[in-house]
Design a protein around this motif. Structure first.
Motif: not given
Length: 312
Positions: A218-231
């Motif tokens: 509960g202390l860290t949110e994992h965003i998988c896959p990350a919402q970042i630009p493809d490059d």
């Protein structure tokens, strides 16, 4: 085809600062093997008599679920080599290099992997002056899981210079690695075999991604896959795969990154490579494997299969 009649010893625990995490990893691995029908699985909580214990057990393979020294630095790997027992994950040389952040840079930077420039500093010297302009990061050169990491900022409560009575890694370690603080995002990439799986962004709810944030639910949110630009994602996947290959990692590894999104691709920095990544319920390698359709049990078996293939 794996022979599930083989005797697997799951080596875990030990006496490093990551003992409890290792126990969680090892128990998870052992449970997964039993669920998948492995007939002989022995859990070994490593103590100073580990060579004698393994000599009596004579397992067909050791699943190395240790974290930190001596299970991740080449020491246990060397013992297993002498005993001629196959084992999972990376070998002696790779383990010894990868656990040392400065040695890792000597191999990876010439291979085109961008890493922060750092300098080794004696802890006593921190009480006289800062080794770098603030903000900067201090960390032990050969610990994992963010053990002993401190971020020194201009408006922090460490004093200027750092106060001798202020709690921090300077009280625990004679020498520390100082690196510039990289603003932005905390991300990580797992590599399984020779395939970089995906990118996860880690968003601690308080502070930075330290030991407690990694292993407390509960202390860290994992965003998988990350919402970042493809490059950006592809650049990290390529860097992690390159690091795994250049260092000679086996089984699974995990590369940790910082990304300053104001600089695009040039803002990606690899911080360290973990040759014994966690296998706990909150660990990142199993999470990324699931994202690729690989169950926890299948992940464990794939790591074992590569070890058996690579070491006969």
């Amino acid at each position: 085809m794996l022979n599930r009649d083989l005797h697997v010893a799951v080596l875990m625990g030990g006496w490093s600062s990551e003992r409890e995490v290792s126990l969680m990893s090892g128990r998870g691995v052992a449970a997964a093997l039993r669920e998948r029908g492995w007939a002989r699985v022995t859990e070994v909580d490593m103590d100073r008599n580990v060579a004698h214990v393994l000599d009596e057990l004579r397992p067909d393979i050791v699943f190395n679920a240790l974290h930190g020294s001596p299970g991740e630095d080449g020491t246990v790997q060397g013992m297993l080599e002498l005993m001629q027992i196959p084992y999972t994950h990376s070998g002696v040389t790779t383990s010894a290099i990868a656990i040392d952040k400065e040695l890792t840079k000597l191999l990876l930077v010439p291979a085109g992997v961008r890493m922060p420039r750092g300098t080794m500093v004696r802890s006593e010297a921190l009480y006289q002056r800062d080794p770098l302009p603030r903000p900067y990061v201090l960390k032990p050169v050969n610990e994992g899981s963010s053990v002993g990491v401190a971020i020194v900022t201009a408006d922090g409560n460490t004093g200027n210079p750092i106060g001798r009575d202020v709690e921090g890694p300077w009280q625990q370690f004679e020498e520390l690695l100082a690196e510039p603080f990289i603003a932005g995002h905390e991300l990580t990439v797992a590599v399984l075999g020779d395939e970089a799986l995906c990118v996860t962004e880690l968003k601690p709810k308080v502070g930075f991604y330290d030991f407690d944030s990694k292993y407390t639910d509960g202390l860290t949110e994992h965003i998988c896959p990350a919402q970042i630009p493809d490059d950006i994602a592809q650049a990290m996947l390529d860097m992690a795969a390159t690091a795994h290959r250049v260092l000679g990692c086996k089984g699974a590894s995990r590369s940790d990154f910082r990304w300053d999104d104001r600089q695009g691709v040039e803002g990606i920095y690899l911080l360290e490579v973990n040759t014994q990544p966690g296998m706990t319920p909150l660990s990142l390698v199993p999470e990324q494997a699931r994202q690729k359709g690989i169950s926890y049990g299948e992940l464990v078996e794939r790591i074992i299969a590569e070890a058996l293939e690579g070491r006969g």
